[in-house]
Motif scaffolding. Sequence first.
Motif, short mmCIF file in Angstrom:
data_model
loop_
_atom_site.label_atom_id
_atom_site.label_comp_id
_atom_site.label_asym_id
_atom_site.label_seq_id
_atom_site.Cartn_x
_atom_site.Cartn_y
_atom_site.Cartn_z
N LEU A 15 1.88 10.07 -16.45
CA LEU A 15 1.36 9.13 -15.47
C LEU A 15 -0.06 9.49 -15.03
O LEU A 15 -0.90 8.62 -14.85
N ALA A 16 -0.32 10.79 -14.89
CA ALA A 16 -1.59 11.25 -14.31
C ALA A 16 -2.84 10.66 -14.95
O ALA A 16 -3.73 10.17 -14.24
N PRO A 17 -2.97 10.66 -16.29
CA PRO A 17 -4.23 10.17 -16.88
C PRO A 17 -4.52 8.71 -16.58
O PRO A 17 -5.68 8.28 -16.67
N PHE A 18 -3.49 7.95 -16.22
CA PHE A 18 -3.64 6.51 -16.09
C PHE A 18 -3.66 6.03 -14.64
O PHE A 18 -3.89 4.85 -14.39
N ILE A 19 -3.47 6.96 -13.70
CA ILE A 19 -3.38 6.52 -12.30
C ILE A 19 -4.26 7.31 -11.34
O ILE A 19 -4.45 6.90 -10.19
N VAL A 20 -4.81 8.44 -11.77
CA VAL A 20 -5.65 9.25 -10.87
C VAL A 20 -6.79 8.43 -10.25
O VAL A 20 -6.99 8.48 -9.03
N PRO A 21 -7.58 7.68 -11.03
CA PRO A 21 -8.66 6.90 -10.40
C PRO A 21 -8.15 5.90 -9.36
O PRO A 21 -8.77 5.74 -8.30
N TYR A 22 -7.02 5.27 -9.66
CA TYR A 22 -6.45 4.30 -8.73
C TYR A 22 -6.01 4.98 -7.43
O TYR A 22 -6.30 4.50 -6.33
N VAL A 23 -5.31 6.11 -7.54
CA VAL A 23 -4.85 6.83 -6.34
C VAL A 23 -6.04 7.33 -5.53
O VAL A 23 -6.07 7.22 -4.30
N GLU A 47 -9.08 6.09 -5.34
CA GLU A 47 -9.72 4.97 -4.66
C GLU A 47 -8.88 4.48 -3.48
O GLU A 47 -9.40 4.14 -2.41
N THR A 48 -7.57 4.45 -3.66
CA THR A 48 -6.67 4.00 -2.59
C THR A 48 -6.73 4.93 -1.39
O THR A 48 -6.76 4.48 -0.24
N VAL A 49 -6.77 6.24 -1.63
CA VAL A 49 -6.87 7.20 -0.54
C VAL A 49 -8.21 7.06 0.16
O VAL A 49 -8.30 7.13 1.40
N ARG A 50 -9.29 6.85 -0.61
CA ARG A 50 -10.61 6.67 0.01
C ARG A 50 -10.65 5.45 0.93
O ARG A 50 -11.35 5.45 1.94
N GLU A 51 -9.89 4.42 0.59
CA GLU A 51 -9.83 3.23 1.44
C GLU A 51 -9.12 3.54 2.75
O GLU A 51 -9.40 2.93 3.78
N LEU A 52 -8.19 4.51 2.71
CA LEU A 52 -7.50 4.92 3.93
C LEU A 52 -8.37 5.84 4.77
O LEU A 52 -8.41 5.74 6.00
N SER A 53 -9.07 6.75 4.10
CA SER A 53 -9.91 7.72 4.80
C SER A 53 -11.02 8.19 3.87
O SER A 53 -10.75 8.88 2.88
N ALA A 54 -12.24 7.83 4.21
CA ALA A 54 -13.38 8.23 3.39
C ALA A 54 -13.65 9.73 3.50
O ALA A 54 -14.29 10.33 2.63
N GLU A 55 -13.16 10.35 4.58
CA GLU A 55 -13.44 11.77 4.82
C GLU A 55 -12.44 12.70 4.13
O GLU A 55 -12.76 13.85 3.84
N MET A 56 -11.24 12.21 3.90
CA MET A 56 -10.21 13.10 3.35
C MET A 56 -10.51 13.49 1.91
O MET A 56 -10.76 12.64 1.06
N LYS A 64 -0.21 1.01 1.38
CA LYS A 64 -1.45 0.54 0.75
C LYS A 64 -1.23 0.24 -0.72
O LYS A 64 -1.71 -0.77 -1.25
N ILE A 65 -0.49 1.12 -1.40
CA ILE A 65 -0.22 0.91 -2.82
C ILE A 65 0.64 -0.33 -3.04
O ILE A 65 0.39 -1.14 -3.93
N ARG A 66 1.66 -0.49 -2.20
CA ARG A 66 2.54 -1.66 -2.33
C ARG A 66 1.77 -2.96 -2.10
O ARG A 66 2.08 -4.00 -2.68
N ALA A 67 0.75 -2.90 -1.23
CA ALA A 67 -0.03 -4.10 -0.93
C ALA A 67 -0.99 -4.47 -2.03
O ALA A 67 -1.38 -5.63 -2.17
N GLN A 68 -1.41 -3.48 -2.83
CA GLN A 68 -2.32 -3.74 -3.95
C GLN A 68 -1.90 -2.90 -5.14
O GLN A 68 -2.53 -1.90 -5.48
N LEU A 69 -0.82 -3.32 -5.77
CA LEU A 69 -0.21 -2.57 -6.86
C LEU A 69 -1.14 -2.44 -8.06
O LEU A 69 -1.95 -3.34 -8.32
N PRO A 70 -1.02 -1.35 -8.80
CA PRO A 70 -1.75 -1.25 -10.07
C PRO A 70 -1.37 -2.41 -10.97
O PRO A 70 -0.22 -2.89 -10.95
N ARG A 71 -2.29 -2.85 -11.78
CA ARG A 71 -2.04 -3.99 -12.66
C ARG A 71 -0.88 -3.69 -13.63
O ARG A 71 -0.83 -2.63 -14.26
#
Length: 304
Positions: free
Chosen positions: A101-109, A111-120, A291-298
């Motif tokens: 799973l990792a190679p195909f979802i790291v960028p998505y995760v 970006e999703t975390v950055r939308e929750l908190s740009a500082e984390m 957040k993930i459930r609201a904007q699921l990976p394609r």
Amino acid sequence: MKLRDLEYVIAIDRYLNFGRAAEACNVSQPALSSQVKKLEERLGVEIFARSNHKVMATEAGNRIIETAKDMLKSARQIKDFAAEYRDPMSVPLRIGIFPTLAPFIVPYVAETVRELSAEMKLVFREAPTKQLISELENRRIDIALVSGPVDHPSSNFTPVFREKLKLAVSDSHRLANQQNIAPQDIPEEEMILLDEDHCLRDDALKLCHNKFVGADVPEDLQATSLLTTTHYITQGYGLTLVPTLAETFLGAANPAVNFLDIDDPAYGRTIGFLSRKGCPREHILMALCDKIRAQLPRGVTAAA
């Protein structure tokens, strides 16, 4: 013995140069040299053998340095544990993800975390599921994306989405012109399985009821990644199960691979987060799941 002294020792071992080590530690070279010399005198052994041209750790020094690294790591963990309760957003979020799973979802995760908190800040770790569970228990990671459900006494599993599995075949395979296939028509004896550490291998074995799964695949043919299995497929070695999120990446890497839909919803896996019970960052995880459930990976659907 001060932690700062141990930092000096590790810096010297890293750079093998007192001047560069002092610069990295933001102190003067005489101050660093003096502190390390005092530490050696207190211990009664030389940590470093010095000459005009180089600095090398002694045999005793190597053992001291390894212990020093462990001590500093523990000290950092203590600070992180305290910060985790005081200000959960201030500590890097360490996320473990399993290899298929990792190679195909790291960028998505990310970006999703950055939308929750740009500082984390984020720290990712890719490892087999069993290792991730162990590292979660030992607090090396905070949460783990795994294929579940996972029943573990000290952890909670929160399902997030459902991902279909597809059948990957080469464009020269007799099934290549089909868009979908019934489970009973899958030639399971041609199935290439990943190594035993991979949960996708377990999924494939559970779904395939034929006791001759992989019987027509060369006995010594082994793969530790989905990309490698698709290379094998294009060389005429069989077929394999591939998760939906991997399709675009694998198809781009190997255009000669075709992906068939399987006419059975059982051919899929539920992806979710595993977290320690009582974790003070539980609210961050819940926000991430929402957040993930609201904007699921394609290509995936929400988990039931």
